[in-house]
Design a protein around this motif. Structure first.
Motif, PDB file in Angstrom:
ATOM      1  N   GLY A 119     -58.587 -34.972 -10.663  1.00  0.00           N
ATOM      2  CA  GLY A 119     -58.107 -34.857 -12.050  1.00  0.00           C
ATOM      3  C   GLY A 119     -58.393 -33.434 -12.455  1.00  0.00           C
ATOM      4  O   GLY A 119     -58.422 -33.243 -13.702  1.00  0.00           O
ATOM      5  N   GLY A 120     -58.326 -32.239 -11.822  1.00  0.00           N
ATOM      6  CA  GLY A 120     -58.551 -30.835 -11.928  1.00  0.00           C
ATOM      7  C   GLY A 120     -59.692 -30.532 -12.622  1.00  0.00           C
ATOM      8  O   GLY A 120     -59.510 -29.517 -13.342  1.00  0.00           O
ATOM      9  N   ARG A 121     -60.887 -31.362 -12.515  1.00  0.00           N
ATOM     10  CA  ARG A 121     -62.104 -30.978 -12.747  1.00  0.00           C
ATOM     11  C   ARG A 121     -62.591 -29.685 -12.455  1.00  0.00           C
ATOM     12  O   ARG A 121     -62.421 -29.372 -11.015  1.00  0.00           O
ATOM     13  CB  ARG A 121     -63.101 -32.226 -12.808  1.00  0.00           C
ATOM     14  CG  ARG A 121     -62.828 -33.436 -13.650  1.00  0.00           C
ATOM     15  CD  ARG A 121     -63.807 -34.479 -13.534  1.00  0.00           C
ATOM     16  NE  ARG A 121     -64.499 -34.404 -12.227  1.00  0.00           N
ATOM     17  CZ  ARG A 121     -64.497 -35.238 -11.324  1.00  0.00           C
ATOM     18  NH1 ARG A 121     -63.792 -36.365 -11.427  1.00  0.00           N
ATOM     19  NH2 ARG A 121     -65.115 -34.996 -10.100  1.00  0.00           N
ATOM     20  N   PRO A 122     -63.631 -28.895 -12.978  1.00  0.00           N
ATOM     21  CA  PRO A 122     -64.334 -27.976 -12.409  1.00  0.00           C
ATOM     22  C   PRO A 122     -65.235 -28.294 -11.202  1.00  0.00           C
ATOM     23  O   PRO A 122     -65.647 -29.553 -11.145  1.00  0.00           O
ATOM     24  CB  PRO A 122     -65.221 -27.114 -13.399  1.00  0.00           C
ATOM     25  CG  PRO A 122     -64.572 -27.925 -14.723  1.00  0.00           C
ATOM     26  CD  PRO A 122     -63.881 -29.095 -14.268  1.00  0.00           C
ATOM     27  N   SER A 123     -65.449 -27.652 -10.262  1.00  0.00           N
ATOM     28  CA  SER A 123     -66.118 -27.917  -9.081  1.00  0.00           C
ATOM     29  C   SER A 123     -67.608 -28.141  -9.566  1.00  0.00           C
ATOM     30  O   SER A 123     -68.122 -27.553 -10.610  1.00  0.00           O
ATOM     31  CB  SER A 123     -66.176 -26.890  -7.787  1.00  0.00           C
ATOM     32  OG  SER A 123     -66.828 -25.512  -8.348  1.00  0.00           O
ATOM     33  N   ALA A 124     -68.384 -28.765  -8.698  1.00  0.00           N
ATOM     34  CA  ALA A 124     -69.799 -29.002  -9.157  1.00  0.00           C
ATOM     35  C   ALA A 124     -70.682 -27.695  -9.182  1.00  0.00           C
ATOM     36  O   ALA A 124     -71.274 -27.479 -10.231  1.00  0.00           O
ATOM     37  CB  ALA A 124     -70.634 -30.154  -8.031  1.00  0.00           C
ATOM     38  N   PHE A 125     -70.131 -26.385  -8.245  1.00  0.00           N
ATOM     39  CA  PHE A 125     -70.743 -25.319  -8.320  1.00  0.00           C
ATOM     40  C   PHE A 125     -70.413 -24.601  -9.548  1.00  0.00           C
ATOM     41  O   PHE A 125     -71.315 -23.863 -10.253  1.00  0.00           O
ATOM     42  CB  PHE A 125     -70.028 -24.542  -7.205  1.00  0.00           C
ATOM     43  CG  PHE A 125     -70.807 -23.181  -6.924  1.00  0.00           C
ATOM     44  CD1 PHE A 125     -71.784 -22.945  -6.291  1.00  0.00           C
ATOM     45  CD2 PHE A 125     -70.131 -22.097  -7.218  1.00  0.00           C
ATOM     46  CE1 PHE A 125     -72.263 -21.692  -6.144  1.00  0.00           C
ATOM     47  CE2 PHE A 125     -70.548 -20.744  -6.861  1.00  0.00           C
ATOM     48  CZ  PHE A 125     -71.669 -20.429  -6.251  1.00  0.00           C
ATOM     49  N   ALA A 126     -69.009 -24.638 -10.106  1.00  0.00           N
ATOM     50  CA  ALA A 126     -68.738 -23.868 -11.293  1.00  0.00           C
ATOM     51  C   ALA A 126     -69.480 -24.707 -12.341  1.00  0.00           C
ATOM     52  O   ALA A 126     -69.847 -24.091 -13.255  1.00  0.00           O
ATOM     53  CB  ALA A 126     -67.351 -24.179 -11.439  1.00  0.00           C
TER      54      ALA A 126
END
Length: 195
Positions: A119-126
């Motif tokens: 879904g274009g979500r930010p990465s867990a890192f970001a």
């Protein structure tokens, strides 16, 4: 910078580096795709062409930061994206040499890749980095540690960022720095192939 071509990326980074003054706190975040070649890591621009294999050398960036007199220099690299186009070059590798004053935090273990979140979500890192930056009073090493722990917990250990300790930050460096002279890599060079 967002979706810049390699030439634009190189120009903007050069301007950014030139603007670093003594005592500045320098923070760099790259989110995108990276690859490794000849034991170096490269950040890929929006116009990456796999036939030409040109990218922005993380070694050159680290060396340029080392050459400046900023008080604190930290780079977060979220570039372990998986992709068929990169083949065995996907993911980033352990550095050959170490920086003295620039802390580099990689979003994933060496030579490991990640799929983009649905879904274009930010990465867990970001997401972890954004949350950590909002916490007052974190030291550089505290910021890195918070991002590592939060990312690892959020992904149930599937993603484990890499960072070390060095110098006055009590962090061991983890990025390669090419020696001055013949071994120094141009920021647009991948695996010894110049533009």
């Amino acid at each position: 910078l967002m979706n810049f071509k390699l030439a634009e990326m190189r120009s903007a980074v050069k301007e950014f580096i030139a603007g670093i003054a003594e005592g500045d706190e320098v923070f760099v975040y790259f989110s995108g795709v990276g690859l490794h070649a000849d034991r170096d890591n490269f950040l890929l621009a929006a116009d990456f062409d796999p036939r030409r294999k040109q990218g922005f050398s993380l070694t050159a960036l680290a060396q340029d930061l080392e050459d400046r007199n900023g008080a604190v220099k930290i780079v977060f690299v979220d570039a372990a994206r998986a992709g068929e186009i990169l083949g065995e070059s996907a993911g980033l590798v352990a550095p050959v040499e170490q920086t003295r004053e620039t802390l580099i935090v990689f979003s994933q273990q060496y030579e490991q890749t990640l799929r983009d979140p649905a879904g274009g979500r930010p990465s867990a890192f970001a997401t972890a980095l954004a949350a950590a930056l909002r916490k007052p009073g974190l030291s550089v090493s505290g910021l890195a540690e918070d991002v590592i722990v939060s990312t690892t917990n959020a992904t149930s250990g599937q993603q484990q960022p890499v960072v070390g300790e060095h110098g006055h930050h009590r962090c061991q460096p983890v990025v390669a720095v090419a020696p001055r002279g013949r071994g120094r890599r141009d920021a647009g060079e991948v695996g010894g192939t110049e533009q």
